[in-house]
Write an enzyme that holds these catalytic residues in place. Sequence first.
Site, PDB file in Angstrom:
ATOM      1  N   SER A  33      98.134  52.340  42.212  1.00 16.19           N
ATOM      2  CA  SER A  33      98.358  54.011  41.648  1.00 16.19           C
ATOM      3  C   SER A  33      99.134  54.521  42.726  1.00 16.19           C
ATOM      4  CB  SER A  33      96.602  54.247  41.542  1.00 16.19           C
ATOM      5  OG  SER A  33      96.936  55.737  41.133  1.00 16.19           O
ATOM      6  N   TYR A  50      88.314  56.706  44.104  1.00 17.19           N
ATOM      7  CA  TYR A  50      89.332  55.822  42.967  1.00 17.19           C
ATOM      8  C   TYR A  50      90.532  55.566  44.239  1.00 17.19           C
ATOM      9  CZ  TYR A  50      92.858  55.244  39.164  1.00 17.19           C
ATOM     10  OH  TYR A  50      93.531  54.765  38.378  1.00 17.19           O
TER      11      TYR A  50
HETATM   12  N1  LIG Z   1      96.491  55.922  33.587  1.00 12.88           N
HETATM   13  C1  LIG Z   1      96.944  56.702  34.396  1.00 12.88           C
HETATM   14  O1  LIG Z   1      97.983  57.539  34.476  1.00 12.88           O
HETATM   15  C2  LIG Z   1      96.974  54.997  35.699  1.00 12.88           C
HETATM   16  C3  LIG Z   1      98.034  55.595  37.112  1.00 12.88           C
HETATM   17  C4  LIG Z   1      97.379  54.777  37.607  1.00 12.88           C
HETATM   18  C5  LIG Z   1      97.216  53.422  37.468  1.00 12.88           C
HETATM   19  N2  LIG Z   1      96.093  52.851  36.184  1.00 12.88           N
HETATM   20  C6  LIG Z   1      95.214  51.950  36.109  1.00 12.88           C
HETATM   21  O2  LIG Z   1      96.701  51.440  35.215  1.00 12.88           O
HETATM   22  C7  LIG Z   1      95.260  50.319  34.859  1.00 12.88           C
HETATM   23  C8  LIG Z   1      94.409  50.471  33.232  1.00 12.88           C
HETATM   24  O3  LIG Z   1      94.245  52.081  32.663  1.00 12.88           O
HETATM   25  P1  LIG Z   1      94.312  52.823  31.851  1.00 12.88           P
HETATM   26  O4  LIG Z   1      95.169  53.942  32.140  1.00 12.88           O
HETATM   27  O5  LIG Z   1      95.101  51.791  30.710  1.00 12.88           O
HETATM   28  O6  LIG Z   1      92.811  53.337  31.258  1.00 12.88           O
HETATM   29  P2  LIG Z   1      91.917  52.047  30.513  1.00 12.88           P
HETATM   30  O7  LIG Z   1      90.777  53.448  30.608  1.00 12.88           O
HETATM   31  O8  LIG Z   1      92.550  53.189  28.748  1.00 12.88           O
HETATM   32  O9  LIG Z   1      91.785  50.811  30.263  1.00 12.88           O
HETATM   33  C9  LIG Z   1      90.722  50.713  31.660  1.00 12.88           C
HETATM   34  C10 LIG Z   1      90.413  49.297  30.825  1.00 12.88           C
HETATM   35  O10 LIG Z   1      89.797  48.258  32.238  1.00 12.88           O
HETATM   36  C11 LIG Z   1      88.730  47.945  31.132  1.00 12.88           C
HETATM   37  N3  LIG Z   1      87.456  47.215  31.989  1.00 12.88           N
HETATM   38  C12 LIG Z   1      87.207  48.668  32.387  1.00 12.88           C
HETATM   39  N4  LIG Z   1      86.090  47.899  33.422  1.00 12.88           N
HETATM   40  C13 LIG Z   1      85.480  46.491  33.140  1.00 12.88           C
HETATM   41  C14 LIG Z   1      84.658  45.444  32.934  1.00 12.88           C
HETATM   42  N5  LIG Z   1      83.725  45.986  33.568  1.00 12.88           N
HETATM   43  N6  LIG Z   1      85.177  43.935  32.408  1.00 12.88           N
HETATM   44  C15 LIG Z   1      86.191  44.240  31.702  1.00 12.88           C
HETATM   45  N7  LIG Z   1      87.574  45.458  31.767  1.00 12.88           N
HETATM   46  C16 LIG Z   1      87.050  45.994  32.107  1.00 12.88           C
HETATM   47  C17 LIG Z   1      88.535  48.581  30.096  1.00 12.88           C
HETATM   48  O11 LIG Z   1      88.284  47.968  29.270  1.00 12.88           O
HETATM   49  C18 LIG Z   1      90.143  49.768  29.618  1.00 12.88           C
HETATM   50  O12 LIG Z   1      90.188  48.713  28.596  1.00 12.88           O
HETATM   51  C19 LIG Z   1      93.567  50.586  35.075  1.00 12.88           C
HETATM   52  O13 LIG Z   1      93.372  49.643  36.224  1.00 12.88           O
HETATM   53  C20 LIG Z   1      93.751  52.448  35.847  1.00 12.88           C
HETATM   54  O14 LIG Z   1      93.272  52.481  36.963  1.00 12.88           O
HETATM   55  C21 LIG Z   1      96.194  54.286  35.581  1.00 12.88           C
END
Ligand SMILES: NC(=O)c1ccc[n+]([C@@H]2O[C@H](COP(=O)([O-])OP(=O)(O)OC[C@H]3O[C@@H](n4cnc5c(N)ncnc54)[C@H](O)[C@@H]3O)[C@@H](O)[C@H]2O)c1
Length: 216
Positions: free
Chosen positions: A100, A113
């Site tokens: 991130s 985070y």
């Molecule tokens: N959205 C953003 O702006 C952003 C930016 C940088 C990084 N990220 C990273 O991208 C990745 C995806 O996040 P997102 O934004 O799509 O959010 P999101 O909340 O839509 O997706 C997160 C996913 O993780 C799964 N998850 C959470 N805990 C879990 C567990 N214990 N076991 C199995 N699955 C689990 C959830 O079911 C969900 O599908 C994450 O690693 C997040 O930190 C997101």
Amino acid sequence: MLEKASLEKAKTEVNNAYGKCDILINGAGGNHPLGTTSNPFFQLEDLENTTEGFKSFFDLDPKGIEFTFNLNFLGTLLPTQVFAKDMVGRNGCSVLNISSMNAYTPLTKIPAYSGAKAAVSNFTQWLAVHFSKVGIRVNAIAPGFFLTDQNRALLTNPDGSATQRGEQIIGQTPMGRYGTPQDLVSTVNWLCDDGAAFITGIVVPIDGGFSAYSGV
Ligand SMILES: NC(=O)c1ccc[n+]([C@@H]2O[C@H](COP(=O)([O-])OP(=O)(O)OC[C@H]3O[C@@H](n4cnc5c(N)ncnc54)[C@H](O)[C@@H]3O)[C@@H](O)[C@H]2O)c1
């Protein structure tokens, strides 16, 4: 995802349906409210603030920190322990982690985070070196800001307008918008493809210029 038995079960299902695993994308991640401060900056009066739900740095709950580190860091390490066993000693296999922007410079309010994603970037380099002799490449992407379930409530109001934090983020993103899933696809394909056979241990920002911009 944090339970090895459950991961082993998932691996068996993948193996039965598709054979050995060649690519692992460690996508799960997120934050926890108990690891988040209410304000971006600590103020003297925060020491006296008794408002229900208010959290200063001194109120951060180890449970929230632990949850966030487990989800992001252990949630990257444990699936790799299970799925990368299929990859050892074969060619063309790779692991892709999700870091991130917080890993480079922490965003206000979310120390757990930010620290956990910094750990993911660091682990990406460590693992790339560790697996370098057995044919497994390890890289990461560092997305900027994408509107998803994880951050929708922080960045948008119920009527769809931007929160102050949402406005700040778009203001700090030179391209002036959130990312879309499509923005990730070519980099993910590139890093997982044999065309990247000599690339391991890198973290690629996909951020509309966020990390390049000083704000001035
Ligand atoms: N959205 C953003 O702006 C952003 C930016 C940088 C990084 N990220 C990273 O991208 C990745 C995806 O996040 P997102 O934004 O799509 O959010 P999101 O909340 O839509 O997706 C997160 C996913 O993780 C799964 N998850 C959470 N805990 C879990 C567990 N214990 N076991 C199995 N699955 C689990 C959830 O079911 C969900 O599908 C994450 O690693 C997040 O930190 C997101």
